[in-house]
Enzyme design. Structure first.
Site, PDB file in Angstrom:
ATOM      1  N   ARG A 156       0.164  -0.711  -0.105  1.00 44.90           N
ATOM      2  CA  ARG A 156      -0.112  -0.333   0.039  1.00 44.90           C
ATOM      3  C   ARG A 156       1.041   1.516  -0.303  1.00 44.90           C
ATOM      4  O   ARG A 156       0.481   2.517  -0.647  1.00 44.90           O
ATOM      5  CB  ARG A 156      -0.594   0.036   1.463  1.00 44.90           C
ATOM      6  CG  ARG A 156      -2.391  -0.464   0.791  1.00 44.90           C
ATOM      7  CD  ARG A 156      -2.992  -1.104   2.010  1.00 44.90           C
ATOM      8  NE  ARG A 156      -4.756  -0.128   2.599  1.00 44.90           N
ATOM      9  CZ  ARG A 156      -4.677  -1.038   1.937  1.00 44.90           C
ATOM     10  NH1 ARG A 156      -4.966  -2.805   2.494  1.00 44.90           N
ATOM     11  NH2 ARG A 156      -6.908  -0.994   2.554  1.00 44.90           N
TER      12      ARG A 156
ATOM     13  N   ARG B 105     -21.584  -1.646   1.343  1.00 45.61           N
ATOM     14  CA  ARG B 105     -20.708  -1.788   2.068  1.00 45.61           C
ATOM     15  C   ARG B 105     -21.362  -3.244   3.581  1.00 45.61           C
ATOM     16  O   ARG B 105     -21.814  -2.907   3.963  1.00 45.61           O
ATOM     17  CB  ARG B 105     -19.076  -2.255   2.165  1.00 45.61           C
ATOM     18  CG  ARG B 105     -19.075  -3.871   2.167  1.00 45.61           C
ATOM     19  CD  ARG B 105     -17.232  -3.896   1.007  1.00 45.61           C
ATOM     20  NE  ARG B 105     -16.161  -3.049   2.356  1.00 45.61           N
ATOM     21  CZ  ARG B 105     -15.557  -2.958   2.386  1.00 45.61           C
ATOM     22  NH1 ARG B 105     -14.532  -3.224   0.984  1.00 45.61           N
ATOM     23  NH2 ARG B 105     -14.159  -1.909   3.061  1.00 45.61           N
TER      24      ARG B 105
ATOM     25  N   ARG C 213      -9.335   7.371   4.014  1.00 47.45           N
ATOM     26  CA  ARG C 213      -8.689   5.977   3.403  1.00 47.45           C
ATOM     27  C   ARG C 213      -8.247   6.503   1.975  1.00 47.45           C
ATOM     28  O   ARG C 213      -7.396   6.032   1.142  1.00 47.45           O
ATOM     29  CB  ARG C 213      -9.727   4.962   3.164  1.00 47.45           C
ATOM     30  CG  ARG C 213      -9.743   4.287   4.672  1.00 47.45           C
ATOM     31  CD  ARG C 213     -11.102   2.972   5.123  1.00 47.45           C
ATOM     32  NE  ARG C 213     -11.372   1.886   4.243  1.00 47.45           N
ATOM     33  CZ  ARG C 213     -12.560   1.351   4.246  1.00 47.45           C
ATOM     34  NH1 ARG C 213     -13.231   1.662   5.110  1.00 47.45           N
ATOM     35  NH2 ARG C 213     -11.529   0.073   3.681  1.00 47.45           N
TER      36      ARG C 213
HETATM   37  P1  AMP Z   1      -9.361  -2.784   3.788  1.00 43.44           P
HETATM   38  O1  AMP Z   1      -9.082  -4.810   4.120  1.00 43.44           O
HETATM   39  O2  AMP Z   1      -7.447  -3.506   2.681  1.00 43.44           O
HETATM   40  O3  AMP Z   1      -9.103  -1.682   3.339  1.00 43.44           O
HETATM   41  O4  AMP Z   1      -7.555  -3.007   4.936  1.00 43.44           O
HETATM   42  C1  AMP Z   1      -8.200  -2.189   6.270  1.00 43.44           C
HETATM   43  C2  AMP Z   1      -7.516  -1.577   6.649  1.00 43.44           C
HETATM   44  O5  AMP Z   1      -6.467  -1.859   7.451  1.00 43.44           O
HETATM   45  C3  AMP Z   1      -6.920  -0.403   6.946  1.00 43.44           C
HETATM   46  O6  AMP Z   1      -7.734   0.992   6.710  1.00 43.44           O
HETATM   47  C4  AMP Z   1      -5.925  -0.771   7.381  1.00 43.44           C
HETATM   48  O7  AMP Z   1      -5.776   0.193   8.210  1.00 43.44           O
HETATM   49  C5  AMP Z   1      -5.114  -1.480   7.557  1.00 43.44           C
HETATM   50  N1  AMP Z   1      -4.428  -2.087   5.973  1.00 43.44           N
HETATM   51  C6  AMP Z   1      -5.057  -3.521   5.428  1.00 43.44           C
HETATM   52  N2  AMP Z   1      -3.956  -3.625   4.767  1.00 43.44           N
HETATM   53  C7  AMP Z   1      -2.702  -3.212   5.314  1.00 43.44           C
HETATM   54  C8  AMP Z   1      -1.366  -2.542   4.451  1.00 43.44           C
HETATM   55  N3  AMP Z   1      -0.690  -3.200   4.058  1.00 43.44           N
HETATM   56  N4  AMP Z   1      -0.281  -1.272   5.478  1.00 43.44           N
HETATM   57  C9  AMP Z   1      -1.129  -0.635   6.210  1.00 43.44           C
HETATM   58  N5  AMP Z   1      -2.523  -0.896   6.200  1.00 43.44           N
HETATM   59  C10 AMP Z   1      -3.158  -1.833   5.745  1.00 43.44           C
END
Ligand code: AMP
Length: 212
Positions: free
Chosen positions: A88, A123, A167
């Site tokens: 990310r 969602r 986000r």
């Molecule tokens: P997601 O389910 O991919 O939308 O991720 C939800 C949250 O998890 C994100 O907003 C971040 O807070 C954390 N997160 C997920 N993947 C990462 C990553 N590769 N690096 C840092 N934080 C992450």
């Protein structure tokens, strides 16, 4: 074959990952799911992780890197995997190199911010099996209930407007530079994420090809 799906939160990475994971018979590594699992442990690390996730901020590289390293070393990952939500940031893309995780193809799923906000606000996820629905496009058969396990559907804590906006900001500032990083290496491909789910899947499978 190690694949990376890039895109804003709600772009459809998880949906497409589960479709192609079945076709290619390789697991999905979703760092978001792994982090949410750890949060359920309710320990000190969970509190730290929660503080980042609930504000829509990136969890520090050290923590997410440790979680990723542990997951890729599991036996089911030895023939490849699909990374959903990692890397990310540029530092995380470099971390993959440090961990000697070779990326074969990176596919960006492009969706407008307006559509992302609409999707994330509608969602829903199953409390039990975590299957993802969308009240506008992927509706459950029975309102509020999971098609697979009949348990209650809920809204993710970070799917509220204020956190969604944060986000998206993080995505544009931190994650989009990762596209340029992979473009330079010739591994980057892009699809339009507002097309039909099946059409996107077909495009992904064409990009992935026979794995060579
Ligand atoms: P997601 O389910 O991919 O939308 O991720 C939800 C949250 O998890 C994100 O907003 C971040 O807070 C954390 N997160 C997920 N993947 C990462 C990553 N590769 N690096 C840092 N934080 C992450």
């Amino acid at each position: 074959m190690n694949l990376v799906l890039l895109g804003a939160p709600g772009a459809g990475k998880g949906t497409q990952a589960s479709l192609i994971s079945k076709k290619l018979n390789i697991p999905i590594i979703s760092t978001g799911d792994l982090i949410r699992d750890k949060i359920e442990d309710n320990d000190a690390v969970a509190d730290t992780l929660k503080s980042y996730v609930n504000e829509g901020k990136l969890v520090p590289d050290k923590l997410v890197g440790d979680i990723l390293r542990a997951r890729v070393s599991e036996p089911d990952c030895r023939f490849g995997f699909i990374l959903d939500g990692f890397p990310r940031s540029l530092s995380q893309a470099k971390l993959l190199d440090e961990l000697q995780i070779e990326v074969d193809k990176v596919i960006g799923i492009e969706v407008s911010d307006k559509e992302i906000v609409k999707r994330l606000q509608s969602r829903r996820i199953c409390k039990n099996c975590k299957k993802v629905y969308n009240l506008l496009s992927i509706k459950p058969r029975v309102e509020g209930r999971c098609d697979d396990c009949n348990q209650e559907l809920m809204v993710r804590q970070d799917d509220n407007l204020q956190v969604i906006e944060n986000r998206l900001k993080v995505f544009h500032e931190e994650t989009q530079p990762v596209e340029d990083f992979y473009k330079k290496s010739g591994k980057y491909f892009q699809v339009f994420g507002e097309d039909e789910i099946q059409k996107i899947e077909e495009q992904l499978l064409e990009i992935i090809g026979d794995g060579s």
